[in-house]
Design a protein around this motif. Sequence first.
Motif, PDB file in Angstrom:
ATOM      1  N   SER A   4       0.838  -1.188   0.000  1.00  0.00           N
ATOM      2  CA  SER A   4       0.000   0.000   0.000  1.00  0.00           C
ATOM      3  C   SER A   4       0.870   1.232   0.000  1.00  0.00           C
ATOM      4  O   SER A   4       1.957   1.258   0.565  1.00  0.00           O
ATOM      5  N   GLN A  84      -8.639   0.534  -8.763  1.00  0.00           N
ATOM      6  CA  GLN A  84      -8.660   1.308  -7.524  1.00  0.00           C
ATOM      7  C   GLN A  84      -8.676   2.806  -7.804  1.00  0.00           C
ATOM      8  O   GLN A  84      -9.242   3.589  -7.033  1.00  0.00           O
ATOM      9  N   SER A  88     -11.741   5.595  -6.836  1.00  0.00           N
ATOM     10  CA  SER A  88     -11.168   6.676  -6.025  1.00  0.00           C
ATOM     11  C   SER A  88     -10.675   6.193  -4.670  1.00  0.00           C
ATOM     12  O   SER A  88     -10.840   6.861  -3.644  1.00  0.00           O
ATOM     13  N   ARG A  89     -10.057   5.027  -4.659  1.00  0.00           N
ATOM     14  CA  ARG A  89      -9.476   4.505  -3.428  1.00  0.00           C
ATOM     15  C   ARG A  89      -8.292   5.376  -3.015  1.00  0.00           C
ATOM     16  O   ARG A  89      -7.507   5.809  -3.856  1.00  0.00           O
ATOM     17  N   ARG A  90      -8.144   5.606  -1.724  1.00  0.00           N
ATOM     18  CA  ARG A  90      -7.088   6.491  -1.250  1.00  0.00           C
ATOM     19  C   ARG A  90      -5.726   5.801  -1.201  1.00  0.00           C
ATOM     20  O   ARG A  90      -4.696   6.428  -1.423  1.00  0.00           O
ATOM     21  N   TYR A  91      -5.715   4.517  -0.874  1.00  0.00           N
ATOM     22  CA  TYR A  91      -4.456   3.789  -0.767  1.00  0.00           C
ATOM     23  C   TYR A  91      -4.429   2.626  -1.752  1.00  0.00           C
ATOM     24  O   TYR A  91      -5.439   1.958  -1.974  1.00  0.00           O
ATOM     25  N   TRP A  93      -3.558  -1.003  -2.959  1.00  0.00           N
ATOM     26  CA  TRP A  93      -3.351  -2.350  -2.425  1.00  0.00           C
ATOM     27  C   TRP A  93      -3.145  -3.307  -3.592  1.00  0.00           C
ATOM     28  O   TRP A  93      -3.863  -3.247  -4.602  1.00  0.00           O
TER      29      TRP A  93
END
Length: 206
Positions: A4, A84, A88-91, A93
Amino acid sequence: MSSSSAVQEAPVEQSSRPVGEIVDRLRDAASGDKVSLRDLVESFGESSFLPALMVPALLVVSPLSGIPLFSTFCGLLIAFIAGQMLISRRYLWLPDFLMSRSFDGAKARKAMDKLRKLSDWLDKHAKRRLRVMTSGPMRKVLQLICVLCGLAMPFLELVPFSSSILGVTVLCFATAMLVRDGLFATVGCVTLAAAVLVPLMVAGVI
């Protein structure tokens, strides 16, 4: 263990040679006898999704794409990263089964050296223009197409050049989003059409 990293796009976008810096970092990360995809992706630390997306795109365009199943792993990486971005995922993975894939370090360094001309060309010609193609809803469209390109690569493993053409498409879209250059987004659409035509021609459909 999963990977991440925080999303911080500004430092990369402010660079005068964003694509060249990515290739330089990849070259530095491949300093050992063996290098894993984890080494390459994590070489950006707390960077943005866009450089991470460009990593597998650059790799699948390089001579490393000739390694069996390499295009499949790069395609899945592209799909995971772009997916992702799409939500709009922040981190970021990424699963271990992708990140643990390793290959010869010397071959990786040689492949990076061959990508320098491409990265220099992209940095020289990419600039802010036609920004409507890289902002708002269109940005999400580009991310969705990158997901589809990545998912298609495993199925095109045996079709000559098709995965690399899709890699060029993703690379064009990532460069377009990185620099906000709508012309590169348009070029990506053209290469996407070529990627669709190649397997059809190989199959004798057209």
